[in-house]
Design a protein around this motif. Sequence first.
Motif, mmCIF file in Angstrom:
data_model
loop_
_atom_site.group_PDB
_atom_site.id
_atom_site.type_symbol
_atom_site.label_atom_id
_atom_site.label_comp_id
_atom_site.label_asym_id
_atom_site.label_seq_id
_atom_site.Cartn_x
_atom_site.Cartn_y
_atom_site.Cartn_z
ATOM 1 N N ASP A 318 0.845 -1.143 0.001
ATOM 2 C CA ASP A 318 -0.048 -0.028 -0.147
ATOM 3 C C ASP A 318 0.755 1.246 0.198
ATOM 4 O O ASP A 318 0.553 2.303 -0.578
ATOM 5 C CB ASP A 318 -1.027 0.033 1.225
ATOM 6 C CG ASP A 318 -2.061 1.030 1.104
ATOM 7 O OD1 ASP A 318 -2.728 0.735 0.174
ATOM 8 O OD2 ASP A 318 -2.032 1.966 1.767
ATOM 9 N N LEU A 319 1.988 1.357 0.874
ATOM 10 C CA LEU A 319 2.895 2.224 0.487
ATOM 11 C C LEU A 319 3.586 2.416 -0.694
ATOM 12 O O LEU A 319 3.611 3.643 -1.144
ATOM 13 C CB LEU A 319 4.160 2.195 1.793
ATOM 14 C CG LEU A 319 3.601 2.340 3.132
ATOM 15 C CD1 LEU A 319 4.663 1.720 4.059
ATOM 16 C CD2 LEU A 319 3.397 3.882 3.431
ATOM 17 N N ALA A 320 3.589 1.569 -1.353
ATOM 18 C CA ALA A 320 4.043 1.549 -2.754
ATOM 19 C C ALA A 320 3.239 2.161 -3.797
ATOM 20 O O ALA A 320 3.338 2.974 -4.611
ATOM 21 C CB ALA A 320 4.567 0.395 -3.398
ATOM 22 N N ARG A 321 1.860 1.901 -3.611
ATOM 23 C CA ARG A 321 0.968 2.431 -4.247
ATOM 24 C C ARG A 321 0.734 3.854 -3.900
ATOM 25 O O ARG A 321 0.312 4.840 -4.998
ATOM 26 C CB ARG A 321 -0.491 1.816 -3.923
ATOM 27 C CG ARG A 321 -1.845 2.051 -4.799
ATOM 28 C CD ARG A 321 -3.109 1.475 -4.199
ATOM 29 N NE ARG A 321 -3.080 0.339 -4.598
ATOM 30 C CZ ARG A 321 -3.394 -0.392 -5.584
ATOM 31 N NH1 ARG A 321 -3.435 0.410 -6.455
ATOM 32 N NH2 ARG A 321 -3.304 -1.749 -5.550
ATOM 33 N N THR A 322 0.759 4.290 -2.706
ATOM 34 C CA THR A 322 0.595 5.704 -2.320
ATOM 35 C C THR A 322 1.796 6.562 -3.016
ATOM 36 O O THR A 322 1.543 7.743 -3.396
ATOM 37 C CB THR A 322 0.505 5.543 -0.685
ATOM 38 O OG1 THR A 322 -0.504 5.118 -0.127
ATOM 39 C CG2 THR A 322 0.633 7.169 -0.131
ATOM 40 N N ALA A 323 2.883 5.664 -2.806
ATOM 41 C CA ALA A 323 4.031 6.622 -3.394
ATOM 42 C C ALA A 323 3.816 7.261 -4.972
ATOM 43 O O ALA A 323 4.136 8.160 -5.415
ATOM 44 C CB ALA A 323 5.299 5.968 -3.097
ATOM 45 N N ILE A 324 3.663 5.956 -5.765
ATOM 46 C CA ILE A 324 3.244 5.969 -7.112
ATOM 47 C C ILE A 324 2.208 7.009 -7.536
ATOM 48 O O ILE A 324 2.207 7.827 -8.424
ATOM 49 C CB ILE A 324 3.279 4.945 -7.848
ATOM 50 C CG1 ILE A 324 2.050 4.252 -7.618
ATOM 51 C CG2 ILE A 324 4.522 4.281 -7.826
ATOM 52 C CD1 ILE A 324 1.991 2.937 -8.548
#
Length: 326
Positions: A318-324
């Motif tokens: 989810d943090l990866a999704r938030t970052a992109i």
Amino acid sequence: MNPDPRQRDSSDRHTIGIDVGGTSIRAAVVNRGGEVVDSVRAQTPGSAPVLEDALHRVVRQLAERNDVAAVGLAVAGFLTADCTTVRFAPHLPWVGAPVGATLTERFGLPVVLEHDANAAAWAEYRFGAAAGSRVAVVVALGTGIGAALLIDGRLYRGAYGVAPELGHLQVVPDGRPCPCGKRGCWERYCSGTALVDTAVEMLAADPGRSQLAAHVAADPGSLTGRRIAGAAQDGDPLAVAAIAEFARWLGLGLAMVADIYDPEIIVVGGGVSGSASLFLDDARERYAAATTGAGHRPLARVRVTQLGDAAGLVGAADLARTAIEE
């Protein structure tokens, strides 16, 4: 010609979360709702190049079966404040390694790094026990103690990216030695490792008190936290006493956490939390009694993780999704 589905807006695509542990790599494809839709597992190699090869294989395997936009990596170690470099990880081969950039180039996908406790805390905040909380602390009880702090939906990392190291608060001056180099750290009395140490000390003092003595005599390495918990469920008096001592230290430690951070909720996770029914009620009572101003202030709720051992990889994804998306 139909467009390549991988060229769709990233909001339509899943992300991969990877929990990189000292013995195993657990990877999963996670959707926008925090649900795991596919997963794989592999052994953790002992050298950096071979570890990166193994990570590439699991990402490729998942990406061949799913439409993914980014990868989040949960690492048990010290990261720089910008979460691009692994300073040091006790059970992994990376030291001063720019893992984010290296793996982004290797995978052909954006890679976001996060401390494993922070990743788990983020998952609990987004999808689990800490959802909607303004100030939340997650305490992960495993081999040691991992911890994370969320304030107004943001992870607090400190000035240099290493906060909060609650497991290494000294609770017993000149107490049990800790791998960190200090003595008497909280995790030396309140972790899966600590539970075994406590039981061994009790067995040395009174071996006839427990059915565990025969197991230890036959194989000293056979005593585990899980075995102690099972014996406690069966009513073994020494195992029950060891669990009670664990609960005492958990309650005292949570009181320190409450005094320092005054959180709205404390989420207890990690592998040991699977046996929470044996110790959490006792720990809550001790925490409530030991917190400064007890009886005259609101106390944080103490809850068990809702996402269990999937929290780290779900949070990383989810943090990866938030970052992109940002």
